[in-house]
Design a protein around this motif. Structure first.
Motif, PDB file in Angstrom:
ATOM      1  N   GLU A  24      -4.746  30.767  -2.144  1.00  0.00           N
ATOM      2  CA  GLU A  24      -5.713  30.807  -1.059  1.00  0.00           C
ATOM      3  C   GLU A  24      -5.012  30.411   0.233  1.00  0.00           C
ATOM      4  O   GLU A  24      -4.287  29.420   0.268  1.00  0.00           O
ATOM      5  N   ILE A  25      -5.227  31.196   1.278  1.00  0.00           N
ATOM      6  CA  ILE A  25      -4.690  30.836   2.597  1.00  0.00           C
ATOM      7  C   ILE A  25      -5.640  29.829   3.220  1.00  0.00           C
ATOM      8  O   ILE A  25      -6.857  30.018   3.215  1.00  0.00           O
ATOM      9  N   THR A  26      -5.075  28.750   3.719  1.00  0.00           N
ATOM     10  CA  THR A  26      -5.878  27.702   4.330  1.00  0.00           C
ATOM     11  C   THR A  26      -5.144  27.151   5.559  1.00  0.00           C
ATOM     12  O   THR A  26      -3.979  27.465   5.784  1.00  0.00           O
ATOM     13  N   THR A  54       9.447  25.454   4.369  1.00  0.00           N
ATOM     14  CA  THR A  54      10.479  26.439   4.663  1.00  0.00           C
ATOM     15  C   THR A  54      11.114  26.052   5.982  1.00  0.00           C
ATOM     16  O   THR A  54      10.558  25.281   6.755  1.00  0.00           O
ATOM     17  N   GLU A  55      12.283  26.580   6.241  1.00  0.00           N
ATOM     18  CA  GLU A  55      12.962  26.264   7.497  1.00  0.00           C
ATOM     19  C   GLU A  55      12.101  26.636   8.700  1.00  0.00           C
ATOM     20  O   GLU A  55      11.979  25.881   9.649  1.00  0.00           O
ATOM     21  N   ALA A  56      11.483  27.801   8.637  1.00  0.00           N
ATOM     22  CA  ALA A  56      10.648  28.259   9.750  1.00  0.00           C
ATOM     23  C   ALA A  56       9.429  27.366   9.953  1.00  0.00           C
ATOM     24  O   ALA A  56       8.959  27.188  11.076  1.00  0.00           O
ATOM     25  N   VAL A  68      -0.419  26.882   8.865  1.00  0.00           N
ATOM     26  CA  VAL A  68      -0.905  27.892   7.934  1.00  0.00           C
ATOM     27  C   VAL A  68      -0.302  27.563   6.574  1.00  0.00           C
ATOM     28  O   VAL A  68       0.914  27.461   6.437  1.00  0.00           O
ATOM     29  N   LEU A  69      -1.168  27.366   5.594  1.00  0.00           N
ATOM     30  CA  LEU A  69      -0.733  26.968   4.261  1.00  0.00           C
ATOM     31  C   LEU A  69      -1.243  27.954   3.215  1.00  0.00           C
ATOM     32  O   LEU A  69      -2.302  28.550   3.377  1.00  0.00           O
ATOM     33  N   LEU A  70      -0.483  28.093   2.171  1.00  0.00           N
ATOM     34  CA  LEU A  70      -0.895  28.889   1.021  1.00  0.00           C
ATOM     35  C   LEU A  70      -1.080  27.923  -0.140  1.00  0.00           C
ATOM     36  O   LEU A  70      -0.118  27.295  -0.597  1.00  0.00           O
ATOM     37  N   ARG A  71      -2.335  27.745  -0.551  1.00  0.00           N
ATOM     38  CA  ARG A  71      -2.611  26.833  -1.666  1.00  0.00           C
ATOM     39  C   ARG A  71      -2.230  27.535  -2.956  1.00  0.00           C
ATOM     40  O   ARG A  71      -2.702  28.616  -3.259  1.00  0.00           O
ATOM     41  N   LEU A  79       2.266  25.813   0.027  1.00  0.00           N
ATOM     42  CA  LEU A  79       3.425  26.382   0.703  1.00  0.00           C
ATOM     43  C   LEU A  79       3.116  26.386   2.188  1.00  0.00           C
ATOM     44  O   LEU A  79       2.161  27.019   2.630  1.00  0.00           O
ATOM     45  N   PHE A  80       3.905  25.626   2.959  1.00  0.00           N
ATOM     46  CA  PHE A  80       3.739  25.566   4.409  1.00  0.00           C
ATOM     47  C   PHE A  80       4.406  26.822   4.969  1.00  0.00           C
ATOM     48  O   PHE A  80       5.622  26.923   5.014  1.00  0.00           O
ATOM     49  N   ILE A  81       3.593  27.792   5.383  1.00  0.00           N
ATOM     50  CA  ILE A  81       4.119  29.074   5.832  1.00  0.00           C
ATOM     51  C   ILE A  81       4.660  28.997   7.242  1.00  0.00           C
ATOM     52  O   ILE A  81       5.806  29.336   7.503  1.00  0.00           O
TER      53      ILE A  81
END
Length: 86
Positions: A24-26, A54-56, A68-71, A79-81
């Motif tokens: 889920e995108i959160t 991630t580096e970015a 923007v995170l992907l649960r 995942l910290f996008i």
């Protein structure tokens, strides 16, 4: 196979996928950069133990940035996008 039975099987499959919550995108707000903490809502703050960075995602990050995170499945890791830019 009857249409009613087929419909019930399809419904059960959809409910199983939704119950597993694959991803889920959160969004959240950066509360601190070091250590990294992200506030999801009034009760939940995620710290580095639950974040996959991630580096970015950590480049030029500041307190107050919208993340923007992907649960991930199960909701235990995120995942910290990237951060949102306006």
């Amino acid at each position: 196979m009857s249409e009613q039975l087929l419909s019930l099987i399809k419904q059960a499959a959809v409910e199983a996928v939704n119950a597993a919550a694959p991803m889920e995108i959160t969004f959240g707000i950066v509360q601190s950069v070091s250590p990294l903490k992200i506030k999801m809502d009034s009760k939940h703050i995620i710290d580095e133990d639950f974040l996959i960075k991630t580096e970015a995602s950590v480049d030029k990050l500041a307190k107050g940035d919208k993340a923007v995170l992907l649960r991930m499945q199960g909701g235990q890791q995120f995942l910290f996008i990237d951060k949102v830019v306006e």
